[in-house]
Design a protein around this motif. Structure first.
Motif, mmCIF file in Angstrom:
data_model
loop_
_atom_site.group_PDB
_atom_site.id
_atom_site.type_symbol
_atom_site.label_atom_id
_atom_site.label_comp_id
_atom_site.label_asym_id
_atom_site.label_seq_id
_atom_site.Cartn_x
_atom_site.Cartn_y
_atom_site.Cartn_z
ATOM 1 N N MET A 286 -0.759 3.894 -11.031
ATOM 2 C CA MET A 286 -0.630 5.167 -11.749
ATOM 3 C C MET A 286 -1.286 6.323 -11.003
ATOM 4 S SD MET A 286 1.295 4.449 -14.142
ATOM 5 C CE MET A 286 1.253 6.048 -14.961
ATOM 6 N N GLU A 287 -2.209 6.042 -10.067
ATOM 7 C CA GLU A 287 -2.854 7.086 -9.263
ATOM 8 C C GLU A 287 -2.087 7.334 -7.954
ATOM 9 O OE1 GLU A 287 -4.705 4.520 -10.643
ATOM 10 O OE2 GLU A 287 -5.209 5.894 -12.302
ATOM 11 N N LYS A 288 -0.874 6.797 -7.850
ATOM 12 C CA LYS A 288 -0.024 6.937 -6.672
ATOM 13 C C LYS A 288 -0.594 6.236 -5.444
ATOM 14 C CE LYS A 288 2.179 11.262 -8.107
ATOM 15 N NZ LYS A 288 2.511 12.662 -7.739
ATOM 16 N N ASN A 289 -1.434 5.249 -5.651
ATOM 17 C CA ASN A 289 -1.908 4.416 -4.558
ATOM 18 C C ASN A 289 -0.874 3.331 -4.258
ATOM 19 O OD1 ASN A 289 -4.508 5.699 -4.311
ATOM 20 N ND2 ASN A 289 -5.094 4.639 -6.205
ATOM 21 N N VAL A 290 -0.448 3.243 -3.009
ATOM 22 C CA VAL A 290 0.524 2.228 -2.616
ATOM 23 C C VAL A 290 -0.182 0.882 -2.532
ATOM 24 C CG1 VAL A 290 2.167 1.470 -0.858
ATOM 25 C CG2 VAL A 290 1.912 3.904 -1.361
ATOM 26 N N LEU A 291 0.341 -0.104 -3.254
ATOM 27 C CA LEU A 291 -0.241 -1.447 -3.268
ATOM 28 C C LEU A 291 0.575 -2.432 -2.424
ATOM 29 C CD1 LEU A 291 -1.115 -1.692 -7.076
ATOM 30 C CD2 LEU A 291 -2.563 -0.886 -5.198
ATOM 31 N N TYR A 292 1.896 -2.261 -2.437
ATOM 32 C CA TYR A 292 2.783 -3.168 -1.698
ATOM 33 C C TYR A 292 3.868 -2.316 -1.043
ATOM 34 C CZ TYR A 292 0.630 -6.189 -5.186
ATOM 35 O OH TYR A 292 -0.264 -6.804 -6.008
ATOM 36 N N TYR A 293 4.219 -2.689 0.203
ATOM 37 C CA TYR A 293 5.200 -1.900 0.953
ATOM 38 C C TYR A 293 6.008 -2.830 1.853
ATOM 39 C CZ TYR A 293 7.184 1.314 4.387
ATOM 40 O OH TYR A 293 8.052 2.010 5.194
ATOM 41 N N ALA A 294 7.313 -2.529 1.984
ATOM 42 C CA ALA A 294 8.172 -3.294 2.911
ATOM 43 C C ALA A 294 9.335 -2.428 3.358
ATOM 44 C CB ALA A 294 8.688 -4.568 2.249
ATOM 45 N N ASP A 295 9.683 -2.538 4.641
ATOM 46 C CA ASP A 295 10.910 -1.947 5.175
ATOM 47 C C ASP A 295 11.575 -3.007 6.060
ATOM 48 O OD1 ASP A 295 9.467 -1.958 7.547
ATOM 49 O OD2 ASP A 295 8.935 0.155 7.403
ATOM 50 N N HIS A 296 12.493 -2.606 6.899
ATOM 51 C CA HIS A 296 13.230 -3.591 7.695
ATOM 52 C C HIS A 296 12.407 -4.136 8.858
ATOM 53 C CE1 HIS A 296 17.054 -3.085 5.616
ATOM 54 N NE2 HIS A 296 16.836 -1.781 5.611
ATOM 55 N N GLU A 297 11.315 -3.486 9.203
ATOM 56 C CA GLU A 297 10.488 -3.938 10.320
ATOM 57 C C GLU A 297 9.185 -4.594 9.880
ATOM 58 O OE1 GLU A 297 11.818 -0.718 10.375
ATOM 59 O OE2 GLU A 297 13.488 -1.459 11.609
ATOM 60 N N SER A 298 8.635 -4.233 8.728
ATOM 61 C CA SER A 298 7.299 -4.704 8.369
ATOM 62 C C SER A 298 7.153 -4.865 6.864
ATOM 63 C CB SER A 298 6.247 -3.708 8.878
ATOM 64 O OG SER A 298 6.413 -2.445 8.245
ATOM 65 N N MET A 299 6.056 -5.550 6.467
ATOM 66 C CA MET A 299 5.669 -5.646 5.062
ATOM 67 C C MET A 299 4.143 -5.587 4.999
ATOM 68 S SD MET A 299 6.414 -9.671 4.302
ATOM 69 C CE MET A 299 5.659 -10.983 5.265
ATOM 70 N N LYS A 300 3.619 -4.962 3.958
ATOM 71 C CA LYS A 300 2.177 -4.744 3.885
ATOM 72 C C LYS A 300 1.675 -4.944 2.460
ATOM 73 C CE LYS A 300 2.262 -1.291 7.598
ATOM 74 N NZ LYS A 300 1.996 0.118 7.938
ATOM 75 N N ARG A 301 0.482 -5.492 2.387
ATOM 76 C CA ARG A 301 -0.274 -5.541 1.125
ATOM 77 C C ARG A 301 -1.479 -4.619 1.329
ATOM 78 N NH1 ARG A 301 -0.501 -9.557 -2.883
ATOM 79 N NH2 ARG A 301 -2.333 -9.371 -4.238
ATOM 80 N N ILE A 302 -1.603 -3.572 0.530
ATOM 81 C CA ILE A 302 -2.560 -2.496 0.777
ATOM 82 C C ILE A 302 -3.603 -2.481 -0.332
ATOM 83 C CG2 ILE A 302 -2.811 -0.017 1.192
ATOM 84 C CD1 ILE A 302 0.189 -0.021 1.943
ATOM 85 N N ALA A 303 -4.851 -2.329 0.045
ATOM 86 C CA ALA A 303 -5.941 -2.280 -0.934
ATOM 87 C C ALA A 303 -5.846 -1.006 -1.768
ATOM 88 C CB ALA A 303 -7.285 -2.335 -0.221
ATOM 89 N N PRO A 304 -6.190 -1.039 -3.061
ATOM 90 C CA PRO A 304 -6.111 0.160 -3.916
ATOM 91 C C PRO A 304 -6.946 1.300 -3.346
ATOM 92 C CG PRO A 304 -6.472 -1.807 -5.237
ATOM 93 C CD PRO A 304 -6.638 -2.226 -3.815
ATOM 94 N N GLY A 305 -6.336 2.490 -3.313
ATOM 95 C CA GLY A 305 -7.027 3.678 -2.848
ATOM 96 C C GLY A 305 -6.965 3.898 -1.355
ATOM 97 N N GLU A 306 -6.408 2.947 -0.604
ATOM 98 C CA GLU A 306 -6.369 3.093 0.864
ATOM 99 C C GLU A 306 -5.264 4.026 1.316
ATOM 100 O OE1 GLU A 306 -5.473 0.176 4.675
ATOM 101 O OE2 GLU A 306 -6.596 -0.622 2.965
ATOM 102 N N ARG A 307 -4.158 4.035 0.580
ATOM 103 C CA ARG A 307 -3.027 4.864 1.018
ATOM 104 C C ARG A 307 -2.303 5.424 -0.189
ATOM 105 N NH1 ARG A 307 2.223 2.326 4.144
ATOM 106 N NH2 ARG A 307 3.739 3.852 3.399
ATOM 107 N N LYS A 308 -1.941 6.703 -0.106
ATOM 108 C CA LYS A 308 -1.197 7.367 -1.163
ATOM 109 C C LYS A 308 0.302 7.320 -0.863
ATOM 110 C CE LYS A 308 -4.603 9.042 -3.708
ATOM 111 N NZ LYS A 308 -4.774 8.728 -5.146
ATOM 112 N N SER A 309 1.084 7.408 -1.919
ATOM 113 C CA SER A 309 2.532 7.441 -1.758
ATOM 114 C C SER A 309 2.949 8.867 -1.422
ATOM 115 C CB SER A 309 3.223 6.974 -3.043
ATOM 116 O OG SER A 309 4.609 7.075 -2.925
#
Length: 819
Positions: A286-309
């Motif tokens: 809800m704070e726009k922190n990215v928690l999980y991300y994937a595209d055609h080249e990579s996938m990431k699990r991101i700690a809360p507060g480390e990266r904004k959307s």
């Protein structure tokens, strides 16, 4: 007024036909996109159902003892309204659960297919219904059951019909506007002008309206396609996102925090890998922190507060705790603009190709109409113009050329081991058999046309060719394909010789070159249209349907022939009762000039034309993942080079004393360009190579014909028979081309084959150059034909002068004695 109406009808017919073709191409392209999107959506829905069932199967629960299975199937129909029914059955196909209770205990309507290794979903079309099968695996990995879901093809047709209605409205508007503008321009600009100026104005106006109308319609059509494509992609991605959302909310209901979902990034990566339209997926709190991300080249699990959307998203779906209906996060999905752009570019290229094709068709139709409308000399002298054959040859060659860009792939589809030949050799064999049939038919057809005239061979050949094309669509194995290609080739060879016979019949020595140029222009224009249209249609409707379509175009050429020549007098045709001289086949090669042209230039050129251009190039481009329509456009560039550069070379370089050197230059250009291709291959290198071959043949082909027809041996055996004999030897290269290319591919590979054929062309060209100098500096007494006559005349003059000198000496001696 009647003539203007004919021009207007021709222009509008070509315009409407071209716009309809553009519309069909875009609709068929969208149908493939929309169908694949629906299949992907429903397979994903089935996979979710499959996962839920397999969770219970892994705990040892029997498939026929499930509680709540009917509820899960009903839920599938509720979420996906287009699905007709859903069912679960045994591996043998007996129904255990079905959304229609009356079907329980029955068998699936279609046999259960076999699943390839690693394949967990399979969709096929059966009697107007798309059936999606998914295997249910138990904990030992064995198939314990089958999930079946179905949706009707009418779902796709309903969407296509709405798009077609929009296209037809646009087509009607463009046609109406173009008609009014065309009538106005013709009425205003052609009054009070001489006939020659009037013809030019009519031609320019008609061509301009065809181009303008198609440009406007293409813009409307592409915009409509882009919007429909975007809607289909958004629907697909939103459905996948909703399925992901349901899975996440199912887990979240067990009070697991959003930031601690196990392997969610793997799930996101799997979705992006299976959905090329998606640029990325991310899950944020809800704070726009990215928690999980994937595209055609990579996938990431991101700690809360480390990266904004920070990235913009096209689709946003809220993730809720279902019990409290409280939002805890958001799924963000970005659609790749490159996918939409690339598909739009494909449609744009197709439409540009259609415009060019329609211009060639319009050109042929207008040239024929203007000739009939302005030439009155033929009516007075009861002789037809050589241009009358152009529309027939154009339509016929266009029909026969539809399969040019994909025939090796069609032969490969029917491949079966025969006679110990490799797959590469068997793929090229139908082309060689076709060319061999042409080789043996042309001398016979040439002699037949000499004896029976051009009309009967022309009509018979078109009918045989059309029959062969349609029957080829029904070929089920390689032997049938070989036989049917023989039939098609017999028709082609007969029409080709009859068409040339027509030109020779209705031209004198002064206009024969122009007549042959007109014949070749129609030939290459038809080849251009057929090659590129066949490539585009093969991508949309499949290889077999293209053969049916080409057969119908060939029958159209037959009707066109009947229409043009139905009331034309043919009683003045020159006919010969001489049977075909078999000795002529071997007599001609005793002529050193004929031998050098045929075996050092004509045969190598045909080996490269058929073996490289029509066999090796399609297979090579297919191997580097080039679209079938683009393969057609690459091969079309050969004919474009012939058509557009041929006029220039014939006008500015057609000097009789240099013709033999043009033949030599053509062979060298071909050989050197193929050797250069070995150094730098790829799509654009292939395109440049094909253009180079076209340029080289503009030098050599017309010059070959001119030199051959002037040889004494051809004049002695007759033009029709002589041309048939020349084609016989020349097309031995057509026969050998695919077989040589296939053999070289096996031994050295595709790229190396280009280089080997290029070296062959260079060596043969140098040998031909040596033969030119040898014949040039040879003693006249050693040359047959006219050379022997000139030598005899020279000897006679020498003997006459010697005799006169003896008489003068004798008279002087008698005078001295008398004195």
């Amino acid at each position: 007024m009647k003539f203007q109406l004919k021009i207007i009808s021709i222009t509008l017919t070509v315009l409407i036909t071209a716009m309809l073709l553009s519309s069909v191409l875009s609709l068929v392209s969208f149908e493939k996109i929309y169908t694949s999107s629906l299949i992907a959506v429903y397979e994903t829905t089935g996979k979710n159902l499959k996962r839920k069932i397999e969770q219970s199967l892994r705990f040892g629960k029997p498939l026929d003892k499930f509680q709540g299975m009917n509820f899960m199937l009903a839920e599938v129909l509720q979420k996906k309204k287009e699905i007709s029914y859903a069912a679960v059955g045994t591996p043998e196909g007996r129904i255990l659960y079905h959304t229609d209770p009356q079907q329980i205990g029955e068998n699936f309507s279609s046999p259960v297919p076999e699943f390839a290794s690693g394949r967990n979903a399979l969709t096929k079309l059966d009697r107007g219904m798309y059936l999606t099968y998914l295997p249910l695996l138990d904990r030992s990995g064995e198939t314990a059951g089958i999930v079946l879901m179905s949706f009707s093809r009418e779902v796709i047709y309903k969407r296509l019909s709405s798009m077609a209605v929009e296209n037809l409205k646009a087509l009607a508007s463009v046609t109406a506007g173009t008609s009014l503008l065309l009538i106005g321009l013709l009425s205003f600009f052609i009054r009070g002008h001489e006939q020659s100026s009037k013809d030019i104005r009519i031609f320019v106006i008609a061509i301009g309206m065809i181009v303008a109308g198609q440009l406007v319609y293409s813009y409307i059509n592409i915009r409509s396609f882009q919007q429909s494509h975007l809607d289909a992609v958004q629907t697909k991605c939103r459905t996948l996102g909703e399925d992901l959302k349901d899975e996440m909310e199912y887990v979240l209901n067990f009070r697991i925090p959003l930031s601690r979902l196990l392997r969610l990034e793997n799930t996101l990566k799997k979705i992006t890998d299976e959905t090329p339209e998606l640029a990325f997926i991310e899950v944020a709190d809800m704070e726009k922190n990215v928690l999980y991300y994937a595209d055609h080249e990579s996938m990431k699990r991101i700690a809360p507060g480390e990266r904004k959307s920070l990235l913009s998203a096209d689709i946003r779906l809220p993730v809720l705790y279902q019990k409290e209906k409280q939002q805890v996060g958001t799924i963000l999905m970005k659609i790749s603009p490159e996918v939409i752009k690339s598909k739009s570019q494909e449609i744009l290229m197709d439409m540009i190709t259609v415009i060019l094709t329609s211009l060639l068709i319009a050109f042929e139709a207008l040239i024929f109409s203007l000739k009939r409308g302005t030439v009155h000399l033929q009516q007075e002298s009861h002789r037809m113009s050589y241009s009358y054959i152009r529309p027939v040859i154009f339509l016929f060659i266009m029909a026969d050329g539809f399969c040019t860009s994909f025939f090796p792939m069609y032969a490969d589809m029917l491949y079966e081991p025969l006679w110990g030949l490799s797959r590469e050799m068997m793929t090229g064999l139908p082309i060689s058999v076709y060319m061999l049939s042409v080789v043996f038919t042309m001398p016979i057809a040439g002699n037949w046309s000499d004896r029976a005239g051009w009309f009967k061979p022309l009509m018979t050949g078109i009918f045989i060719n059309a029959s062969g094309l349609m029957l080829t669509a029904m070929a089920q194995n390689m032997l049938q394909l070989l036989f049917l290609r023989c039939i098609t080739a017999i028709g082609f060879a007969t029409v080709f010789i009859a068409g040339q016979r027509f030109v020779a019949e209705y031209t004198d020595s002064k206009e024969r070159a122009a007549g042959m140029a007109s014949f070749l222009a129609a030939f290459f224009a038809g080849s251009i249209c057929g090659t590129v249209m066949g490539g585009m249609l093969a991508d949309r409707i499949g290889y077999r349907n293209v053969f049916w379509f080409s057969g119908m175009i060939s029958l159209t050429a037959l009707l066109c022939c009947l229409y043009i020549f139905k009331n034309k007098p043919r009683e003045n045709e020159k006919r010969s009762k001489t049977p075909f001289p078999l000795k002529a086949l071997f007599r001609v090669i005793k002529d050193p000039e004929f031998f050098s042209i045929v075996f050092f230039q004509a045969v190598p050129a045909k080996i490269i034309l058929i073996g490289c251009l029509f066999y090796l190039v399609p297979l090579y481009l297919k191997s580097i993942q080039v679209l079938q329509s683009d393969i057609g456009r690459v091969i079309m560039s050969y004919n474009l080079a012939i058509v557009f550069l041929g006029y220039f070379f014939s006008k500015y370089l057609d000097k009789e004393k240099h013709r033999k050197y043009y033949i030599f230059a053509g062979g060298m250009i071909t050989g050197l360009s193929m050797i250069c291709f070995y150094l730098t291959s790829g799509f654009f290198a292939t395109l440049l190579l094909v253009i180079a071959i076209g340029i080289s043949h503009t030098f050599s082909i017309s010059s070959q014909m001119a030199v051959i027809t002037e040889t004494q041996v051809i004049k002695e055996i007759g033009t029709g028979t002589g041309m048939g004999v020349f084609r016989f030897w020349e097309r031995l290269g057509n026969v050998a081309g695919p077989l040589i290319a296939g053999f070289l591919i096996i031994k050295s590979g595709s790229i190396e084959t280009f280089a080997v054929l290029g070296i062959m062309s260079v060596i043969c060209s140098l040998l031909y150059l040596m033969s030119i100098f040898r014949l040039k500096y040879k003693k006249p007494t050693e040359i047959s034909g006219e050379g022997e006559l000139r030598s005899f005349q020279k000897s006679a003059r020498f003997l006459s002068r010697k005799y006169q000198m003896r008489n003068r000496i004798r008279q002087n001696l008698i005078a001295r004695r008398s004195a």
